[in-house]
Write an enzyme that holds these catalytic residues in place. Structure first.
Site, PDB file in Angstrom:
ATOM      1  N   PHE A 116      34.505  34.790  45.874  1.00 37.42           N
ATOM      2  CA  PHE A 116      35.465  33.748  45.486  1.00 37.42           C
ATOM      3  C   PHE A 116      36.743  33.732  46.295  1.00 37.42           C
ATOM      4  O   PHE A 116      37.537  32.804  46.171  1.00 37.42           O
ATOM      5  CB  PHE A 116      35.778  33.802  43.986  1.00 37.42           C
ATOM      6  N   ASP A 117      36.966  34.729  47.143  1.00 37.28           N
ATOM      7  CA  ASP A 117      38.233  34.711  47.893  1.00 37.28           C
ATOM      8  C   ASP A 117      38.150  35.685  49.061  1.00 37.28           C
ATOM      9  O   ASP A 117      37.244  36.516  49.133  1.00 37.28           O
ATOM     10  CB  ASP A 117      39.391  35.108  46.962  1.00 37.28           C
TER      11      ASP A 117
ATOM     12  N   HIS B  45      36.840  28.084  40.017  1.00 36.00           N
ATOM     13  CA  HIS B  45      37.691  27.169  40.781  1.00 36.00           C
ATOM     14  C   HIS B  45      36.879  26.069  41.458  1.00 36.00           C
ATOM     15  O   HIS B  45      37.440  25.042  41.849  1.00 36.00           O
ATOM     16  CB  HIS B  45      38.626  27.916  41.746  1.00 36.00           C
TER      17      HIS B  45
ATOM     18  N   GLY C  57      34.592  27.306  51.536  1.00 37.16           N
ATOM     19  CA  GLY C  57      33.266  26.695  51.507  1.00 37.16           C
ATOM     20  C   GLY C  57      32.271  27.720  51.004  1.00 37.16           C
ATOM     21  O   GLY C  57      31.284  27.393  50.352  1.00 37.16           O
ATOM     22  N   ASN C  58      32.577  28.995  51.305  1.00 36.71           N
ATOM     23  CA  ASN C  58      31.775  30.086  50.767  1.00 36.71           C
ATOM     24  C   ASN C  58      32.065  30.306  49.284  1.00 36.71           C
ATOM     25  O   ASN C  58      31.321  31.016  48.603  1.00 36.71           O
ATOM     26  CB  ASN C  58      32.082  31.399  51.503  1.00 36.71           C
ATOM     27  N   SER C  59      33.141  29.715  48.780  1.00 30.57           N
ATOM     28  CA  SER C  59      33.479  29.900  47.368  1.00 30.57           C
ATOM     29  C   SER C  59      32.275  29.599  46.495  1.00 30.57           C
ATOM     30  O   SER C  59      31.648  28.551  46.639  1.00 30.57           O
ATOM     31  CB  SER C  59      34.633  28.976  46.973  1.00 30.57           C
TER      32      SER C  59
ATOM     33  N   ASN D 113      46.357  34.877  44.091  1.00 28.43           N
ATOM     34  CA  ASN D 113      45.486  34.228  45.058  1.00 28.43           C
ATOM     35  C   ASN D 113      45.573  34.947  46.408  1.00 28.43           C
ATOM     36  O   ASN D 113      46.667  35.232  46.881  1.00 28.43           O
ATOM     37  CB  ASN D 113      45.924  32.756  45.204  1.00 28.43           C
TER      38      ASN D 113
ATOM     39  N   ASN E   6      47.080  26.578  47.508  1.00 28.31           N
ATOM     40  CA  ASN E   6      46.102  27.363  48.225  1.00 28.31           C
ATOM     41  C   ASN E   6      46.286  27.184  49.737  1.00 28.31           C
ATOM     42  O   ASN E   6      46.316  28.157  50.494  1.00 28.31           O
ATOM     43  CB  ASN E   6      44.703  26.908  47.787  1.00 28.31           C
TER      44      ASN E   6
ATOM     45  N   ASP F 227      36.321  34.608  38.125  1.00 30.42           N
ATOM     46  CA  ASP F 227      36.192  33.293  38.757  1.00 30.42           C
ATOM     47  C   ASP F 227      34.739  32.820  38.801  1.00 30.42           C
ATOM     48  O   ASP F 227      34.135  32.736  39.870  1.00 30.42           O
ATOM     49  CB  ASP F 227      36.792  33.356  40.168  1.00 30.42           C
TER      50      ASP F 227
END
Lengths: 733, 733
Positions: free
Chosen positions: A672-673, A81, A654-656, A209, A324, A218
Site C-alpha cells: 500500500f505504500d 485508499h 498504481g501498485n497500491s 503517509n 499525497n 489499508d
C-alpha cells in the site's frame, strides 16, 4: 532494431545490479531465475510467467490501483485508499462509511462501487511492435509520427475490443521501442463487500503517509459481479458473483523476516532511464513549483471548507490526493538532496557519449541521439510550468464539465474510429462515471476559489506561454490587477451559471455542439472560447510526443547497446502494465545508529493512539490489543500481531492494492505504500533504503474476525473464524 | 530509627529491581556485588568502594559538573558544555574561542578558567547523622528544626574547613534520614588546556540536545594548578600543575556493544521517592507553566539580541541554559504522557497505607505520616508559581547585584559563624566569581526586557501570593495597566542607575549597609525596599523545609520498611554527592519497529553536516572522514570511528563530564547527556528506554590527534599520537 533490443534484453537479464530492483514483465521471470533463486524462490519461476495461469490469473487491475481475486466467488482484495472513492460515494453526513466502515452482512447488501469502477482481468498480452512501427511514414515529423502510432494503436484496440465485455490497450516500452497490446475482461458491476473504518483503514492518515513505522489497516474488499451468463454486464439485480478461474489462497501464517515475497500489480510510471538534464529539471524547477502550488491549493480547500462538514466530505478525496502528491514532491526533493542520482546519470551519459564517439558506426548511428533528445526536451521545459498549473483543471467541474461536453460534441461529429482517444464510445462509461462521482463531490465556493487560484497562477506566467484566449476572457489587458479582475469575473460567472447544479453538468455530456455555441451560460461560453486554444495545446503536445517517440528509442538503443558492454541488466519502466517485483521481508537503516525492523505490531499501533484523527484507533481495537487477544493471527517471531511489514520489492503508484504473495503464490499482504527514503525510486532505485510497505494479511484477518465480525467473509476465503464467541459489542466507538 | 534504616538498606541492596537503575554510593558497591557481576564486572567491586583509592580518587567535581584527572600533571577531562563559561569568558568578538576552539601549545599558554571555577577533590566522607539529628530540640516546629539542622551543619562544616584549602559540605540522604559530611580539596587555579570548536564540541546544538542518534564531541580539557607547595592557591605565575595521587588511564581501544561500563560523578538531584501527588503537581502545573514562561524568555532574548553579535555572545550561555531546561520540561511532559509513573506511585502508596493500617504498631508510628506530608506539600504548591517566576532573578544583574550586596552587608553585621549559608566568608569567592562572570555577560536592554517579563508575570499572580512590597515599588495599585506601569518604571530605573556599569555592580559586594540605605540609585533602593520581604520569603521557605525534614524521613521510614517486605532495593536520591552507576553499552527500542544502535559513526556525523550552525562540521573534519582517515581509533566492530555511544547507566544533571570507565577502571568516554526517553528519569527510572549518552574516548583522541594536532596532550595522557605526519592545514574552516 527491435530484434537487437530483445537480444540485449535476454543477455542483460542474466547480469546483476542492485538487490531487488526491477518491475519485471511476468514473461521475463524465467530469464532471471538465478536472481529469484538467490532471493529465496524455491519453485520454478516458470509458473509465474503465464498471465492466465495461477497465480498471475488472480491479479486484476482497478484502473489506477491493483487488486486480486481471493475467493471463487469473485471477492477482490485491494487497499482502503483504492476503495476510498466508493466509500465516499456511499457516505452521507448521517451514514458516514468513512468513519464507520462497512460490512455487507450478505451479498445482497453489498454497495455499488463509485461510478466508473471496473475490475479488469487480463486475458492476453501480445507483441505488436512491428504493426505499430511499420505504420510510421518515412521522414515523418513529430505530428505525423504521433498520429501514425495513435492510429495504429486505435485500430489494434478496436479490433481487440470487438469481443463484447473486453477492454484493450496498447502500451509502449523503452520509450517507444516496443509495443504490446493487453486484452482485459472488463467487469463493470463492482460492489463493496467490506471496508474498515478510516480509524483502521487510514490510521495515521497524512501524518504517517510514506512513513515507517506504520500501522495502517489499508485494505477493503470488493466483489466482481457479472450477468447470469457469466459475462460482464451493467449493474442489475439478476447479476451473479463472478467466478474467476484463479484466486489467491490466504497464508494465515503470514511471512517472517527475510522471507521471499513477490508483489504483482500494475505499477503506474517510472522514469528510470531519463536523462540527467530531465532529473535536474525535476529537482530544480518542477518539484519546487509543485510544492508551492499544492500547498496553496490545500490551504484554499482548508480555508473554504472550514466549519462546513459537507464541503469537507466532498473534498476529502481531493485533499487526500493533493496531500499525497505534495508529500511525494517534498520527499522527492529531500531524497534527491541526499542522493547522487544526477551525478551518476551524468557520469553514465559522459561514458555513453564517449563510447559512441569511439566508433564510426556507433557515431553514425547515435552520434546525434542525445543532442536531439536534449533539444526536444528544452522546448518542452519552457511550457512545463503552465502544464503544471492546468493539471488541476480536470478536477474543477465548472471548467471541466462544459469543456469535456463541448469536446465530446465536436468529436461526435466524426465517426467513432476517427475520434481522439478518450472521446470514443468506449471511453464514455468511464467519463460519465468520473463526472458522476465528481458531481457528488462539489462545492461551488471551493471550486471557485481553486479555479481563481489556477487563473491567477496563469496570469503570472511569462507572456510567451500565457494563453491569449484565457487572458481575453478574463479581461486581463495588462492594465487591470489580475487577482481582482479574476475574482470579479468568477463571482459573476458562478452567480449566473446553471452548472452549479450537478444534473446540469452531467447533461452536458449528451448535449449537441449547437447547444454549446448558442448557450448564454458563462462557463459554457468559456469552454467554447477556449476550444481552439485547447486543441492547439493538444496538437503541440502530440507533436512533442511524436518527436520524443523518435528520439527516445534512439537514445535507449544506444544505452542498451552500451549497457550490454557493462553487464547491467534491464527491465522496462513501469507503464501501468502487469509487473512482478520480488524481494525479501526486511528492514533497513534510515540513518546512522538507527534500524527499522520489518514488522510493526498491534501494541505499536495502540501506542500511537491519541483519540484524535488520524490516530483515533477504535476503542474496541484498543481493548482487544490491551488483552493481547490475537487468536491464531499472532506471530511467534515478533510476539505480537503484525500490522504492517517492509520488504525490498520495487514498487510505485498504481501498485497500491497489489497482492503480496509468498513463494507458494499465497496472499501474505497487500502493498500500500513506499517508505520516505524510496520517494525518488520513480527516478532512481537505492537498494539500501528503497522499501515497500505492506499491510500484513494476519492483521487483515484479525480485523475481519476479531474486530468486525466478518466471519462469513473469512469462511468465503477459506479461513476458519477464530473469534465467533466474542459477543458483538458496539462497533468503533 | 537511623539504625533500622541502615539495616533495611543492607537487606535491600541484595534484592533486585530494574536493570541498571541506581546512583550508588561507592561504599554500597560491595553490597551489590551480584548485580555488578551480572552486568559484567569481573573484578571485585571492593576496589571501587574507597573514595581515595584508584579509580575513585581520580574523580573530581567542578561544582555542577563532574570531571576526572587523566594525567599525573593534573589534566582534567570534562564536557565542552561544562567548560562553556570559561570558553565564553576568554572569547571576544575578534578572538572567539567558541567558534575557533582553543589549544594551549604549552602549559604557560593555558587560559584562566572563568572566575569561581574550582576543581574539588574529595578526600573524605563521614556519617554525621547522629550529630545533626541530636541537635534538634524536642517538639521543634519547622523553623526550629530547620535552624537546628542548619546550625549543626554549619558547625560541622566550619570545623572541617579549618584545614586551609579544603571545602566541606553536609549532604542529606533519604529526605533527611541520613547526613554525611564531604571534605574536598578545593583547587582554585584552574586553566583551560584544550577546547574543540563548538562545531565539534556542541555539534547538533539545541536541535540534537537529548537526542539520539547523536554526534557531539562534547569534551574539553582543564588543568588544575596549585602553589609551589602543592597546596591550593590563588592563580599566580609561580603556580605549578597539581600532581594528583590518582588519574585515569585512557582505553585507546574503547568499548564494544554490551561491555560493562561505570559512570562516576556527582549527579545533582533526583526525586525517585516523591509522592504521586508531587509528580502530578509537576505534570499538571509546574512543567506546563515552566514551558510557557521559558519559551517567552527565550523569545525575549532572541528579539532583544537580534543583529547585535556582542549581546548574543553575552547571552549565549543563558540561552543555552534556558533552552536546556525548556527542552527538559517538554521532554518530561512527553515522557510522563507515555508512562504510568503516577499510577504506579499511587498503587504503591495505596499498598503502603493499607500495610500501615493493617498493624497497630505501624499505625501508631506512621498512620499520619503520609497525610502530614501531603498537607505540608499542598501549602507549598500554592506559592510554586511565584517561586518559579522568581527563579530567574539571580541571573538578572540589575536586580541580583544590589540584592546580593545589601544582603551581604547586612549579614556582615553578624559574626561569620552566625551568617546565613551562602553569605559566609567561605562563600565569598564563589559569589564574586559568579558575579564577575555575570558582569561580562550583560546587556542592559536584554536584562531590562527579561526583568520586565518577570515583574509582569508577578503582577498576574493572585493577590494572595503577590509581594506587596514589589507591587508598591512598581506603583501597581490595581488601577494602572501593569505592563505599562512596569515598562515605564523600568525605563526610568535603567536610565538613572549607575549599575549598568559592571564595576559599579561588583563594587556592591564590598559596600556597607549605610551605603545601600543612603543610595539614590533606583536598583539599590529596590533592593533595600524588597529586603524584608525577601527575608520573610526565605524564612517561610526554611519553615517549610523544616517541616519537610520532619515529614519526609517518616514517610521514607515507612516506605523502606514496607519495601523490605516486597524485596525492592534502595539507593539514595542524587544530591550532588559522588555516585557510581553501572550498566552496559547498549541501544534501545524508542518505539515500535525502531531500534537505536549503541554507537554513532563519523560518517553519520558527516551526513548531518549542512554547513550551518549547529551542523557546521569543520571542513577539515569532513575531509578526514571522507578519507576514512581514522588511524588506530577506528572500531573494528562498527567499521568506523565511533563518535558517541549509549549505555544503560543511571545518570542525571551534574553527571555531565563524568568519567565513563570500563571494568579495569580505564577511561572509555565522558557522559554528557541523557536520551529523550530518559527525560523523566529524575522522577522515575524506565529500564527499557533510560539511556545515557557518552562521547567515545576514541573520538576525543582522534579529534585531538588528527584534527587539532594536540600531540603533546596525547603524550601527556600516555597515548602515542598517530597522525604526526599530517601537515597542519588551516584549522576549522
Amino acid at each position: 532494431m527491435r530484434v537487437m533490443i530483445f537480444v540485449l534484453l535476454s543477455l542483460m537479464w542474466c547480469g546483476f545490479t542492485g538487490a531487488d530492483e526491477g518491475m519485471w514483465l511476468p514473461e521475463q521471470l524465467p530469464q532471471i531465475g538465478e536472481r529469484l533463486a538467490a532471493a529465496g524462490l524455491e519453485t520454478s519461476p516458470g509458473s509465474f510467467a503465464n498471465l492466465t495461469d495461477h497465480p498471475m490469473g488472480a491479479i486484476v487491475s482497478l484502473g489506477g490501483c491493483s487488486a486480486s481475486f481471493i475467493s471463487p466467488d469473485g471477492l477482490v482484495a485491494t487497499n482502503h485508499h483504492c476503495a476510498l472513492g466508493t466509500i465516499q460515494f456511499n457516505s452521507t453526513a448521517e451514514n458516514n462509511l468513512l468513519t464507520d466502515g462497512f460490512l455487507a452482512g450478505s451479498r445482497d447488501q453489498e454497495l455499488p462501487a463509485a461510478p466508473g469502477a471496473r475490475v479488469l482481468v487480463t486475458v492476453r498480452a501480445d507483441d505488436v511492435t512491428d504493426r505499430v512501427l511499420s505504420s510510421i511514414p518515412p521522414d515523418a515529423d513529430g505530428t505525423a509520427r504521433f498520429t501514425a502510432i495513435e492510429q495504429a494503436k486505435k485500430e489494434l484496440i478496436a479490433a481487440c475490443e470487438k469481443t463484447a465485455g473486453h477492454r484493450c490497450d496498447v502500451a509502449s516500452f523503452f520509450g517507444g521501442s516496443l509495443f504490446r497490446i493487453y486484452d482485459q475482461l472488463e467487469i463493470r458491476d463492482v460492489r463493496l463487500a467490506y471496508a474498515p473504518p478510516s480509524s483502521i483503514g487510514k490510521y495515521g492518515g497524512d501524518v504517517d503517509n510514506w512513513m515507517w513505522p506504520r500501522h495502517t489497516g489499508d485494505f477493503s474488499l470488493y466483489r466482481a459481479w457479472v450477468g447470469p451468463d457469466g459475462q460482464p454486464a451493467d449493474p442489475a439485480p439478476e447479476n451473479v458473483p463472478f467466478k474467476p478461474e484463479h484466486w489467491l489462497r490466504v497464508a494465515t501464517d503470514g511471512v517472517a523476516e527475510n522471507d521471499f515475497v513477490m508483489v504483482v500489480g500494475f505499477p503506474g510510471r517510472t522514469n528510470r532511464y531519463r536523462l540527467a538534464s530531465e532529473v535536474e529539471h525535476a529537482i530544480e524547477t518542477e518539484y519546487p513549483q509543485q510544492v508551492e502550488r499544492l500547498t496553496k491549493i490545500l490551504e484554499i480547500i482548508d480555508h473554504e471548507t472550514e466549519g462546513r462538514p459537507e464541503a469537507m466530505v466532498a473534498y476529502a478525496a481531493m485533499s487526500s490526493y493533493i496531500n499525497n502528491v505534495l508529500k511525494k514532491s517534498q520527499g522527492m526533493l529531500a531524497g534527491f538532496a541526499r542522493s547522487d542520482s544526477v551525478a551518476r546519470k551524468q557520469a553514465l551519459e559522459t561514458d555513453l557519449v564517449e563510447w559512441i564517439h569511439a566508433d564510426a558506426d556507433r557515431e553514425a548511428r547515435w552520434g546525434d541521439a542525445l543532442p536531439q533528445l536534449e533539444t526536444f526536451l528544452e522546448e518542452h521545459f519552457a511550457t512545463g510550468r503552465r502544464d503544471q498549473i492546468f493539471g488541476l483543471l480536470g478536477y474543477l467541474q465548472m471548467w471541466a464539465a462544459p469543456a469535456k461536453g463541448y469536446r465530446l460534441a465536436r468529436e461526435r461529429e466524426l465517426p467513432d474510429s476517427e475520434r481522439s482517444p478518450g472521446y470514443q464510445e468506449r471511453d464514455m462509461a468511464k467519463t460519465r462515471g468520473f463526472l458522476a462521482m465528481m458531481a457528488r463531490n462539489f462545492d461551488a465556493q471551493v471550486d471557485r476559489a481553486i479555479l481563481g487560484q489556477v487563473f491567477e497562477d496563469h496570469a503570472a506566467l511569462p507572456e510567451s506561454v500565457r494563453l491569449e484566449a484565457l487572458d481575453q476572457w478574463l479581461g486581463l489587458d495588462g492594465e487591470v490587477d489580475p487577482a481582482k479582475a479574476i475574482a470579479s469575473r468568477l463571482e459573476t460567472m458562478y452567480a449566473e451559471s446553471r452548472l452549479v447544479d450537478p444534473e446540469a453538468r452531467l447533461a452536458l455530456l449528451d448535449a449537441e455542439r449547437s447547444f454549446f455555441e448558442a448557450s448564454d451560460d458563462p462557463f459554457v461560453q468559456l469552454a467554447v472560447a477556449m476550444y481552439p486554444t485547447l486543441l492547439k495545446l493538444e496538437a503541440d503536445k502530440e507533436a512533442f510526443e511524436g518527436r520524443l517517440l523518435e528520439a527516445r528509442p534512439r537514445v535507449m538503443g544506444a544505452l542498451l547497446a552500451y549497457q550490454q558492454t557493462t553487464g547491467s541488466e534491464i527491465y522496462p519502466d513501469a507503464n501501468g502494465t502487469l509487473r512482478v517485483t520480488f524481494g525479501n521481508v526486511t528492514g533497513y537503516v534510515p540513518r546512522d545508529a538507527t534500524v527499522y525492523l520489518p514488522f510493526t505490531t498491534a501494541e505499536g499501533m495502540a501506542a500511537k493512539a491519541t483519540g484524535v484523527t488520524p490516530f483515533d484507533a477504535p476503542t474496541r481495537t484498543l481493548e482487544a490489543i490491551a488483552e493481547k487477544d490475537y487468536g491464531p493471527y499472532v506471530s511467534e517471531e515478533i510476539g505480537s500481531l503484525p500490522v504492517n511489514f517492509l520488504s525490498s520489492v520495487d514498487t510505485t503508484g498504481g501498485n497500491s492494492g497489489s497482492a503480496t504473495i509468498d513463494a507458494d503464490g499465497r496472499l501474505v499482504g497487500l502493498l500500500f505504500d513506499g517508505n520516505w527514503e524510496s520517494m525518488i525510486s520513480d527516478w532512481d532505485f537505492l537498494p539500501k533504503v528503497t522499501r515497500s510497505i505492506h499491510v500484513d494479511v494476519r492483521y487483515m484477518l484479525w480485523v475481519l474476525d476479531r474486530i468486525d465480525d466478518a466471519g462469513h467473509l473469512l469462511e468465503e476465503i477459506g479461513v476458519a473464524p477464530a473469534f465467533r464467541e466474542v459477543p458483538p459489542g458496539p462497533r468503533h466507538q
